[in-house]
Design an enzyme around this catalytic site. Structure first.
Site, mmCIF file in Angstrom:
data_model
loop_
_atom_site.group_PDB
_atom_site.id
_atom_site.type_symbol
_atom_site.label_atom_id
_atom_site.label_comp_id
_atom_site.label_asym_id
_atom_site.label_seq_id
_atom_site.Cartn_x
_atom_site.Cartn_y
_atom_site.Cartn_z
ATOM 1 C CB SER A 196 -0.865 -0.013 1.106
ATOM 2 O OG SER A 196 -1.790 1.392 1.270
ATOM 3 C CE LYS A 254 -3.259 -2.428 -0.743
ATOM 4 N NZ LYS A 254 -4.152 -2.127 -1.254
ATOM 5 C CG HIS A 297 -4.903 -0.610 3.666
ATOM 6 N ND1 HIS A 297 -5.199 0.026 2.350
ATOM 7 C CD2 HIS A 297 -4.336 0.493 4.063
ATOM 8 C CE1 HIS A 297 -4.443 0.893 2.113
ATOM 9 N NE2 HIS A 297 -4.012 1.241 3.289
ATOM 10 C CG ASN A 298 -7.420 -1.056 -0.819
ATOM 11 O OD1 ASN A 298 -6.286 -1.201 0.159
ATOM 12 N ND2 ASN A 298 -7.380 -1.210 -2.064
ATOM 13 C CD GLU A 355 -7.637 3.419 -0.305
ATOM 14 O OE1 GLU A 355 -6.413 2.755 0.179
ATOM 15 O OE2 GLU A 355 -8.025 3.351 -1.397
HETATM 16 C C1 6PG Z 1 -3.034 1.515 -1.864
HETATM 17 C C2 6PG Z 1 -4.372 1.785 -2.787
HETATM 18 C C3 6PG Z 1 -4.582 0.985 -3.911
HETATM 19 C C4 6PG Z 1 -6.039 1.179 -4.517
HETATM 20 C C5 6PG Z 1 -5.855 2.089 -5.593
HETATM 21 C C6 6PG Z 1 -7.489 1.839 -6.394
HETATM 22 O O1 6PG Z 1 -3.227 0.982 -0.849
HETATM 23 O O2 6PG Z 1 -1.913 1.824 -2.380
HETATM 24 O O3 6PG Z 1 -5.417 1.270 -1.884
HETATM 25 O O4 6PG Z 1 -4.183 -0.218 -3.536
HETATM 26 O O5 6PG Z 1 -6.263 -0.145 -4.948
HETATM 27 O O6 6PG Z 1 -5.798 3.215 -4.951
HETATM 28 O O7 6PG Z 1 -8.320 1.742 -5.371
HETATM 29 P P1 6PG Z 1 -9.992 1.803 -5.640
HETATM 30 O O8 6PG Z 1 -10.004 2.073 -7.410
HETATM 31 O O9 6PG Z 1 -10.715 0.713 -5.179
HETATM 32 O O10 6PG Z 1 -10.480 2.988 -5.028
#
Ligand code: 6PG
Length: 487
Positions: free
Chosen positions: A139, A193, A196-197, A200
């Protein structure tokens, strides 16, 4: 600085290799080279390999390879191959091409955003071949890949003994501690991960709702709200996402001179990791309501036909919004944002605990919070607090129940309620703020209306129910004399 070697591979000289040189793979290879590793690099189109060496060849020792065979031959044993290609079938294709070239004990690292069930499958398949497969969440985007990501490797402990020191070398550091730690077997790394997303998504949605409330409640400009976020970034909300929000909101579109955020189409896209998180939460029975609402909010924003029809047909029936005390309102929104954020993270860590128990992964949630303090997209000061909470109690049943977080949320509760009530009164959508507050009130409630649901289910489906005053399951003969019997 040692020069790169140019095209052509020297057998067994590279300590690690990266195949797939799009931005993330390219930057990860550069990061490895900058840390003194001899890095074999390969890409399906040789042009990308050549351009990497041409542009970054002075950053360290690269062993550019024109074929996978050359790439594998250039690696010292046990070979460590990092695959950085699109998740799904492209990753399977590269693995299928690689495995015949590898030998027992070699390690394949998938550093893409793989769906963790795929990682579980791949790890088992390669183990059958005597190979070691590591699904590693990475990430931090392209900047993180180059300057230090947060890395969440799964796979076996033995693989981590070989690979871990290299990954910890190139990871972000916070207080000198690498933002990389062994997560657990097979798909554990990619699962973490994925969560984590999901967090996010929730974080970004909550920030978006705070921005919308300030915009609509105060009639403030994007730039003025950018200044508010910049101030918030000096306190408990300090984080990468708050920092970039302040920057984005202060940015002016060169072409129109308008606030940049006002010229961006308001349909949020998603590559899929948030959806995976919600699917997993449903399967595990973990109410990750803030993450789910954030994911659905992206889908709603993209439902252009439905939104157009709704705009034409649905009345607001909301009074004009005149905030009397602007500073007090801004502070209320800040407190509501922090409280909602704590709920979203609490839900995410509960999901990690549930999956760890289900899969026997033995994930250390404190360690996960620790490696998220830097490098990753959700990096934030308050992850220190989460780390400390799990250090106080590794089996903490609910992050919200940690004394620090209980106090932090309780002190913001009145503000949170005022903000959610004001949003509802004035017709401003706050699905994540509102669902986080509803979760908070539900999880602390002494009695829930689920009792009535159980009675209804037994009434129409004889699905039985438990009682509060004695053990066992029961059924009432609703259509007969209403006697209760043991189920
Ligand atoms: C990271 C981000 C990355 C993510 C992209 C697109 O941890 O660096 O989470 O992995 O996948 O930024 O994310 P989305 O298209 O799902 O918003």
């Amino acid at each position: 600085m040692t020069q790169s070697t140019g095209l052509g591979a020297q057998a067994g000289t590279a300590q690690i290799g990266v195949t797939g040189l799009a931005v993330m793979g390219r930057n990860l290879a550069r990061n490895l080279a900058r840390h003194g590793y001899t890095v074999a690099v390969h890409n399906r189109s040789v042009a990308r390999t050549r351009s990497l060496v041409a542009q970054a060849g002075d950053e360290g020792v690269f062993v550019p390879c024109e074929s996978l065979a050359q790439f594998v031959a250039s690696l010292e044993r046990p070979r460590k191959v990092v695959v950085m290609v699109k998740a799904g079938a492209p990753t399977d294709a590269v693995i299928d091409e690689l495995t015949p070239l590898l030998e027992e004990g070699d390690i394949v690292v998938d550093a893409g955003n793989a769906h963790y069930p795929d990682t579980v499958r791949r790890e088992a398949a390669l183990r059958e071949l005597g190979l070691r497969f590591v699904g590693a969440g990475v990430s931090g985007g392209e900047e993180g890949a180059l300057h230090g990501p947060s890395i969440m490797p799964g796979g076996t402990c033995e693989a981590y003994e070989v690979l871990g020191p290299i990954l910890e070398d190139i990871a972000a550091k916070v207080d000198g501690v690498p933002c990389c730690a062994y997560v657990g077997p097979d798909g554990a790394g990619h699962f973490v991960k994925m969560v984590h997303n999901g967090i996010e998504y929730a974080d970004m949605q909550l920030i978006g709702e705070a921005y919308d409330l300030l915009r609509q409640g105060l009639g403030a400009s994007a730039g003025e709200i950018g200044e508010v976020f910049a101030r918030w970034n000096t306190g408990d909300l300090e984080s990468f996402l708050i920092e970039i929000t302040a920057d984005v909101l202060s940015h002016v579109d060169a072409e129109t001179g308008a606030a940049f955020v006002d010229v961006v189409a308001d349909q949020a896209e998603q590559k899929g990791t948030g959806r995976w998180t919600v699917h997993s939460g449903l399967d595990l029975g973990v109410p990750i309501t803030a993450i789910a609402e954030a994911t659905f909010a992206r889908a709603l924003s993209g439902a252009t036909a439905g939104r157009q029809a709704a705009r034409a047909a649905l009345p607001a029936h909301a009074p004009a919004w005149q905030v009397a005390d602007r500073d007090a309102f801004v502070e209320d929104v800040r407190q509501a944002l922090y409280a909602s954020k704590v709920v979203a993270y609490s839900q995410g860590f509960d999901q990690i605990a549930a999956a760890s128990a289900e899969h026997g992964w033995g994930i250390d949630r404190g360690a996960m919070a620790r490696i998220w303090r830097g490098g990753c997209i959700i990096r934030a000061r308050f992850l220190d607090r989460i780390t400390q909470a799990y250090e106080r109690d590794t089996d903490l049943p609910l992050l919200l129940a940690d004394p620090y977080f209980t106090d932090a949320v309780a002190s913001g509760l009145a503000a949170w309620r005022r903000v959610v009530a004001a949003a509802a009164t004035h017709g401003v959508p706050t699905p994540a703020f509102s669902s986080a507050l509803a979760y908070y009130d539900a999880v602390r409630a002494p009695r829930l209306p689920a009792a009535l649901i159980q009675a209804q289910r037994d009434y129409f489906g004889a699905h039985t129910y438990h009682r509060t005053d004695k053990d066992g399951a029961y059924h009432t003969d609703w259509s007969g004399d209403r006697t209760e019997s043991n189920a």
